[in-house]
Design a protein around this motif. Structure first.
Motif, PDB file in Angstrom:
ATOM      1  N   GLU A  32       0.806  -1.228   0.000  1.00 49.62           N
ATOM      2  CA  GLU A  32       0.000   0.000   0.000  1.00 49.62           C
ATOM      3  C   GLU A  32       0.832   1.267   0.000  1.00 49.62           C
ATOM      4  O   GLU A  32       0.270   2.364  -0.104  1.00 49.62           O
ATOM      5  CB  GLU A  32      -0.903   0.030   1.247  1.00 49.62           C
ATOM      6  CG  GLU A  32      -1.823  -1.159   1.356  1.00 49.62           C
ATOM      7  CD  GLU A  32      -2.747  -1.081   2.577  1.00 49.62           C
ATOM      8  OE1 GLU A  32      -2.649  -0.093   3.330  1.00 49.62           O
ATOM      9  OE2 GLU A  32      -3.542  -2.000   2.756  1.00 49.62           O
ATOM     10  N   ASP A 122       5.891  -0.339  -6.895  1.00 47.37           N
ATOM     11  CA  ASP A 122       5.317  -0.293  -5.547  1.00 47.37           C
ATOM     12  C   ASP A 122       6.389   0.042  -4.513  1.00 47.37           C
ATOM     13  O   ASP A 122       6.147   0.813  -3.576  1.00 47.37           O
ATOM     14  CB  ASP A 122       4.684  -1.642  -5.176  1.00 47.37           C
ATOM     15  CG  ASP A 122       3.364  -1.865  -5.897  1.00 47.37           C
ATOM     16  OD1 ASP A 122       2.842  -0.894  -6.475  1.00 47.37           O
ATOM     17  OD2 ASP A 122       2.867  -3.001  -5.873  1.00 47.37           O
ATOM     18  N   ARG A 125       7.227   3.723  -4.740  1.00 41.24           N
ATOM     19  CA  ARG A 125       6.260   4.560  -4.034  1.00 41.24           C
ATOM     20  C   ARG A 125       6.491   4.501  -2.523  1.00 41.24           C
ATOM     21  O   ARG A 125       6.482   5.529  -1.835  1.00 41.24           O
ATOM     22  CB  ARG A 125       4.832   4.086  -4.352  1.00 41.24           C
ATOM     23  CG  ARG A 125       3.770   4.919  -3.645  1.00 41.24           C
ATOM     24  CD  ARG A 125       2.368   4.402  -3.889  1.00 41.24           C
ATOM     25  NE  ARG A 125       2.233   2.997  -3.517  1.00 41.24           N
ATOM     26  CZ  ARG A 125       1.056   2.374  -3.358  1.00 41.24           C
ATOM     27  NH1 ARG A 125      -0.078   3.028  -3.569  1.00 41.24           N
ATOM     28  NH2 ARG A 125       1.012   1.100  -3.026  1.00 41.24           N
TER      29      ARG A 125
END
Lengths: 204, 204
Positions: A32, A122, A125
């Motif tokens: 996430e 991912d 990020r």
């Protein structure tokens, strides 16, 4: 506000609980990003109360530092480097980083994090959000406070671009003269760069 | 001494032959590095005479540029940037690189090469050897010739560490202020850094 990453008590299962939290944190951060992953969700995945996560780690940033084996705690390092003010900050920052890099050698977890971030969007990020919140925003705020310099976060990003470049060019590509240069030579080369990015003029 | 990468004739099979050479070159460069891979071995793998490889590509560096889709030819770029001398070289180099990066956008093959080099030791060696021979030694020689500066190859390596840092921090990590900054702001920030690495004092 405990920041000691080791459990205080000695109840059976403590280290299993701590490991479960770290596993859950790694999965959430990777999936996430740093910002969206909440301590509540991580605690839920680990089957513990969020307060226990805070008891073990103190902050989400400290949890990230522990989970990713990030080799320095920005909450301590940034204030320490800025303690004597902004004069000489570039040199202090470069000398500190080179010392950490050289002490860790091939076992430097920062290299694994750079590799992941470069290889996986991912992970990029996750690193962008963690570096931003834990280091770059903090560095920008401190420099702005000390000097009133314009565009403080751009200045911090410029520094990051040189620091990550040192990691890649010296530690991963192993460019020969860079890999062979002694620490003071590199401090003399990179220190003024970081200092100028933080406090010099950026006007085109 | 042909440097035109397109075949001169129009015989059937030309493009298949060229592709076979490029495939063989990619495999040899990746497996053995840039230095150890010979034009003779690549030609052998492709089932052609080494002279045909040279006819198509001119030099081993140009063969690498074509095989890896490296987005600029160092044999042309370095002399062009140095044409007006070393004054303003930092700014010219940064502006040129940012223009190439922005023109290529997401399709920038340099990003793939950085990703490979960061993720795989063999690819790191390949890039270290190619960058060293094709760009950094050449830049070092030119700067040394123009200025007599000490440690020219260290200077070139320092520049490489900032350039690769821009690629990683701006294009891959996408640090927000760096990604949003306009070109002239970045030229003003990075140009003097490159200039100092190439021509300033490096004394501790």
């Amino acid at each position: 506000m405990a920041t000691d990453p080791t459990p205080r008590g000695r109840r059976p299962g403590d280290s299993g609980t701590r490991d479960a939290i770290l596993d859950a944190a790694r999965a959430r951060f990777a999936g996430e990003g740093f910002r969206a992953a909440t301590v509540r969700a991580i605690a839920g995945d680990a089957g513990v109360d969020p307060a226990l996560v805070m008891h073990y780690f103190g902050t989400k940033q400290a949890l990230f530092v522990a989970a990713m084996e990030f080799p320095l705690d920005p909450a301590q390092v940034v204030p320490r480097l800025l303690g004597p003010g902004v004069d000489g900050l570039g040199e202090r920052l470069v000398r500190f980083l080179l010392t950490v890099i050289d002490d860790l050698g091939d076992a430097n977890p920062m290299l694994g994090l750079v590799r992941s971030a470069v290889g996986h969007p991912d992970a990029a990020r996750m690193m962008r959000e963690f570096l931003g919140e834990a280091i770059l925003d903090r560095l920008a705020a401190a420099v702005s406070e000390h000097t009133g310099a314009d565009r403080p976060r751009l200045r911090a990003d410029l520094c990051a671009s040189q620091v990550v470049g040192v990691l890649v060019a010296r530690q991963i590509l192993a460019l020969p003269e860079l890999a062979a240069a002694d620490r003071e030579t590199l401090v003399a080369a990179y220190g003024p760069t970081i200092q100028r990015y933080l406090t010099g003029s950026l006007a085109p």
